[in-house]
Scaffold this active site. Structure first.
Site, PDB file in Angstrom:
ATOM      1  CB  ALA A   1     -54.146 -29.316 -10.772  1.00  0.00           C
TER       2      ALA A   1
ATOM      3  CG  ASN B   1     -36.562 -24.065 -12.598  1.00  0.00           C
ATOM      4  OD1 ASN B   1     -36.757 -25.194 -12.137  1.00  0.00           O
ATOM      5  ND2 ASN B   1     -36.298 -23.028 -11.842  1.00  0.00           N
TER       6      ASN B   1
ATOM      7  CD  GLU C   1     -23.090   0.910  37.379  1.00  0.00           C
ATOM      8  OE1 GLU C   1     -23.677  -0.088  36.941  1.00  0.00           O
ATOM      9  OE2 GLU C   1     -23.352   2.061  36.984  1.00  0.00           O
TER      10      GLU C   1
ATOM     11  NE  ARG D   1     -25.236  -9.666  32.326  1.00  0.00           N
ATOM     12  CZ  ARG D   1     -25.483  -8.446  32.812  1.00  0.00           C
ATOM     13  NH1 ARG D   1     -26.281  -8.292  33.846  1.00  0.00           N
ATOM     14  NH2 ARG D   1     -24.936  -7.382  32.250  1.00  0.00           N
TER      15      ARG D   1
ATOM     16  CE  LYS E   1     -36.357 -19.570  -8.942  1.00  0.00           C
ATOM     17  NZ  LYS E   1     -35.076 -20.123  -9.420  1.00  0.00           N
TER      18      LYS E   1
ATOM     19  CG  ASN F   1     -27.741   5.128  34.305  1.00  0.00           C
ATOM     20  OD1 ASN F   1     -28.203   5.804  33.398  1.00  0.00           O
ATOM     21  ND2 ASN F   1     -26.476   4.680  34.317  1.00  0.00           N
TER      22      ASN F   1
ATOM     23  N   GLY G   1     -19.540  -4.243  24.370  1.00  0.00           N
ATOM     24  CA  GLY G   1     -19.511  -5.123  25.543  1.00  0.00           C
ATOM     25  C   GLY G   1     -19.576  -6.591  25.151  1.00  0.00           C
TER      26      GLY G   1
ATOM     27  CB  THR H   1     -19.838   2.338  29.848  1.00  0.00           C
ATOM     28  OG1 THR H   1     -19.766   2.488  31.270  1.00  0.00           O
ATOM     29  CG2 THR H   1     -20.673   1.100  29.550  1.00  0.00           C
TER      30      THR H   1
HETATM   31  C1  UD1 Z   1     -24.990  -0.001  32.487  1.00  0.00           C
HETATM   32  C2  UD1 Z   1     -24.743   1.144  33.484  1.00  0.00           C
HETATM   33  C3  UD1 Z   1     -25.844   1.106  34.557  1.00  0.00           C
HETATM   34  C4  UD1 Z   1     -27.219   1.178  33.888  1.00  0.00           C
HETATM   35  C5  UD1 Z   1     -27.367   0.103  32.837  1.00  0.00           C
HETATM   36  C6  UD1 Z   1     -28.649   0.325  32.081  1.00  0.00           C
HETATM   37  C7  UD1 Z   1     -22.314   1.336  33.560  1.00  0.00           C
HETATM   38  C8  UD1 Z   1     -21.096   1.099  34.329  1.00  0.00           C
HETATM   39  N1  UD1 Z   1     -23.454   0.943  34.108  1.00  0.00           N
HETATM   40  O1  UD1 Z   1     -24.862  -1.232  33.185  1.00  0.00           O
HETATM   41  O2  UD1 Z   1     -25.693   2.193  35.442  1.00  0.00           O
HETATM   42  O3  UD1 Z   1     -28.234   1.048  34.867  1.00  0.00           O
HETATM   43  O4  UD1 Z   1     -26.277   0.143  31.901  1.00  0.00           O
HETATM   44  O5  UD1 Z   1     -28.753  -0.538  31.010  1.00  0.00           O
HETATM   45  O6  UD1 Z   1     -22.258   1.919  32.484  1.00  0.00           O
HETATM   46  N2  UD1 Z   1     -20.005  -1.550  26.569  1.00  0.00           N
HETATM   47  C9  UD1 Z   1     -18.961  -1.220  25.743  1.00  0.00           C
HETATM   48  N3  UD1 Z   1     -17.695  -1.391  26.186  1.00  0.00           N
HETATM   49  C10 UD1 Z   1     -17.409  -1.845  27.448  1.00  0.00           C
HETATM   50  C11 UD1 Z   1     -18.493  -2.168  28.273  1.00  0.00           C
HETATM   51  C12 UD1 Z   1     -19.788  -2.015  27.822  1.00  0.00           C
HETATM   52  O7  UD1 Z   1     -19.158  -0.826  24.600  1.00  0.00           O
HETATM   53  O8  UD1 Z   1     -16.217  -1.944  27.763  1.00  0.00           O
HETATM   54  C13 UD1 Z   1     -21.388  -1.385  26.059  1.00  0.00           C
HETATM   55  C14 UD1 Z   1     -22.204  -2.662  26.045  1.00  0.00           C
HETATM   56  O9  UD1 Z   1     -22.098  -3.312  24.789  1.00  0.00           O
HETATM   57  C15 UD1 Z   1     -23.627  -2.145  26.306  1.00  0.00           C
HETATM   58  C16 UD1 Z   1     -23.419  -0.868  27.091  1.00  0.00           C
HETATM   59  O10 UD1 Z   1     -22.069  -0.497  26.921  1.00  0.00           O
HETATM   60  O11 UD1 Z   1     -24.321  -1.860  25.113  1.00  0.00           O
HETATM   61  C17 UD1 Z   1     -23.719  -1.074  28.565  1.00  0.00           C
HETATM   62  O12 UD1 Z   1     -22.903  -2.126  29.041  1.00  0.00           O
HETATM   63  P1  UD1 Z   1     -23.499  -3.253  29.977  1.00  0.00           P
HETATM   64  O13 UD1 Z   1     -22.418  -4.206  30.308  1.00  0.00           O
HETATM   65  O14 UD1 Z   1     -24.754  -3.802  29.429  1.00  0.00           O
HETATM   66  O15 UD1 Z   1     -23.780  -2.361  31.280  1.00  0.00           O
HETATM   67  P2  UD1 Z   1     -24.753  -2.671  32.466  1.00  0.00           P
HETATM   68  O16 UD1 Z   1     -24.097  -3.580  33.426  1.00  0.00           O
HETATM   69  O17 UD1 Z   1     -26.083  -3.073  31.950  1.00  0.00           O
HETATM   70 CA    CA Z   2     -26.928  -3.680  30.001  1.00  0.00          CA
END
Ligand code: UD1
Ligand code: CA
Length: 447
Positions: free
Chosen positions: A380, A386, A156, A15, A351, A171, A11, A81
């Site tokens: 001292a 070195n 969500e 933020r 060192k 979740n 991801g 995800t």
């Molecule tokens: C996600 C869950 C949400 C849960 C929350 C808990 C989804 C849609 N929602 O939301 O229900 O309550 O986690 O933490 O899954 N990632 C990828 N590829 C992508 C998008 C994300 O690898 O295309 C990875 C991110 O790096 C992260 C994880 O998936 O480690 C979750 O993604 P993030 O964007 O943090 O999801 P949340 O909005 O927190």
């Molecule tokens: Ca997250």
């Protein structure tokens, strides 16, 4: 029953407002992705795949963050995800179940993961989701439970009605899936209308339709604490820090002020060791029994022997032997090896050097690239010169030598056994055993 792990770490982590990818941000000395791997390992999952973006896959920082036996899969476009999980498909075929986790929920404990996996395999569910009851569910997906108590779906936040918005059952995004079921379920998920991402939690709905979905709900509020921004990063770190401190205290370590004591994950500390306020004990450190760590000490990737005292010093990549003493504002670095019972005092820097058993460097000296024998006394202000502007050179000081205060040892140079140097001497050539030299440049004054 075999279980593989998939960690979703591709991801964008917008933020965090950072050039560093979110999975590489650290708490208690370890990256978030490293923590996630560690939790899975402690839960008994050996084969682990991490899904990352193309950029992250190419970064050396990722390599450093992951144990070598963790496999990396690439998600080329961040399409959500579910898509991320599919990126690791080819690596996990052949296992019975798959634990999936995000890289940003690191307060989930290995025991909880184990429970989830056990419940999954004993119940015959296709999808088991780890839920948590939290005080503040803002930003998280809610678990919807249907009238007969089964897990209906995950919604969500942006899709929640008022009832679900008020729900504090969230979740965690840690799941356990049956491998021979999950992939076709993933293929049938439609992208969300608002974000165009394919949401992994949607598979719960498919499992529910055939009566094979369930949730394990952790009663520990911390389980649901994620890291999406730096405020949450600090909050998660403070929970983890307290867990680590509590564990050490339970094991017989005294912490004068746990609130100001920062101990990284996986640090080992023997019983009857005491750590004073304001100390940082960082990753890769092992401390023996009955050690005294004075206020404001910082130890990184080092080993401290039984009964040693480290009082307000900085110790990096070094070894302090049993019963040795390292005083205030001393700096040990680059493989300093302070042998048993040796003493390094106030403001000295050591060192890449050995300080032999019983030897002392009590006050403000610099000892670099040196091998100091046993029972040597270094006065001292002594400096091993070195570096000649181009290369580093070694200094050897043999057993029982006495180095006068403010001696400049111009390396390469060797001081023989039981030899002496006068205060303020500049030693440019080797001194033979038993000789005494003084002056600038130092000459033998014995004869
Ligand atoms: C996600 C869950 C949400 C849960 C929350 C808990 C989804 C849609 N929602 O939301 O229900 O309550 O986690 O933490 O899954 N990632 C990828 N590829 C992508 C998008 C994300 O690898 O295309 C990875 C991110 O790096 C992260 C994880 O998936 O480690 C979750 O993604 P993030 O964007 O943090 O999801 P949340 O909005 O927190
Ligand atoms: Ca997250």
């Amino acid at each position: 029953m075999t279980t593989a792990g998939i960690i979703l770490a591709a991801g964008k982590g917008m933020r965090m407002k950072s050039n560093v990818a979110k999975p590489l941000h650290k708490v208690c000395g370890m990256t978030l992705v490293g923590h996630t791997v560690r939790i899975m390992r402690m839960a008994g999952i050996d084969e682990i795949n991490v899904v990352v973006s193309t950029d992250l896959a190419e970064s050396s920082e990722l390599n450093e963050a992951l144990p070598t036996d963790v496999q990396v899969a690439i998600q080329t476009e961040q399409l959500g995800t579910a898509d991320a999980m599919i990126s690791a498909k080819s690596s996990v075929l052949g296992h019975d179940s798959i634990v999936v986790a995000p890289a940003d929920m690191v307060l989930v404990t290995a025991d909880t993961v184990r429970e989830m996996v056990e419940l999954h395999s004993n119940s015959g569910a296709f999808a088991t989701v780890l839920g948590a009851k939290v005080d503040d569910p803002a930003g998280l997906g809610r678990i919807k439970i249907d009238r007969d108590g089964s897990t209906e779906r995950i919604v969500e936040e942006h899709e929640c009605d008022d009832d679900l918005l008020a729900s504090k059952l969230i979740n965690t995004a840690w799941y356990c899936f049956s491998n021979d079921w999950v992939w076709s379920a993933l293929d049938s998920i439609e992208p969300a209308t608002e974000t165009a991402e394919v949401y992994l939690p949607r598979v719960v709905e498919s499992a529910h339709q055939v009566g094979r979905s369930q949730a394990v709900v952790s009663q520990n509020k911390e389980t649901g604490m994620g890291v999406n921004d730096r405020v949450q990063l600090a909050n998660v770190e403070s929970v983890l820090k307290q867990r680590i401190n509590d564990l050490h205290m339970t094991n017989g370590v005294s912490l004068q002020d746990p609130a100001s004591t920062y101990i990284d994950v996986d640090v080992e500390i023997g019983y009857d060791t005491s750590i004073a306020a304001g100390s940082h004990i960082e990753i890769g450190t092992r401390i023996g029994r009955g050690v005294e760590i004075g206020p404001g000490t910082r130890i990184t990737a080092s080993e401290i022997g039984d009964g040693a005292v480290v009082d307000g010093a900085r110790v990096q990549d070094s070894v302090v032997g049993a019963g040795a003493f390292v005083g205030s504002n001393a700096l040990l670095r680059g493989g300093a090896d302070i042998r048993n019972g040796a003493k390094v005092g106030n403001l000295s820097e050591i060192k890449n050097s050995v300080i032999g058993t019983g030897s002392i460097v009590s006050h403000f000296s610099y000892i670099g690239d040196a091998t100091v024998g046993k029972n040597v006394n270094i006065g001292a202000g002594t400096v091993t010169c070195n570096y000649d502007g181009r290369d580093k050179h070694p200094t050897v000081i043999e057993d029982d030598a006495l180095i006068g205060s403010s001696t400049m040892l111009v390396a390469p140079v060797k001081i023989g056994k039981a030899a002496k140097t006068g205060a303020g001497s500049v030693v440019r050539t080797d001194v033979v055993a038993g000789d005494t030299v003084a002056g600038v440049p130092a000459k033998s004054i014995k004869s």
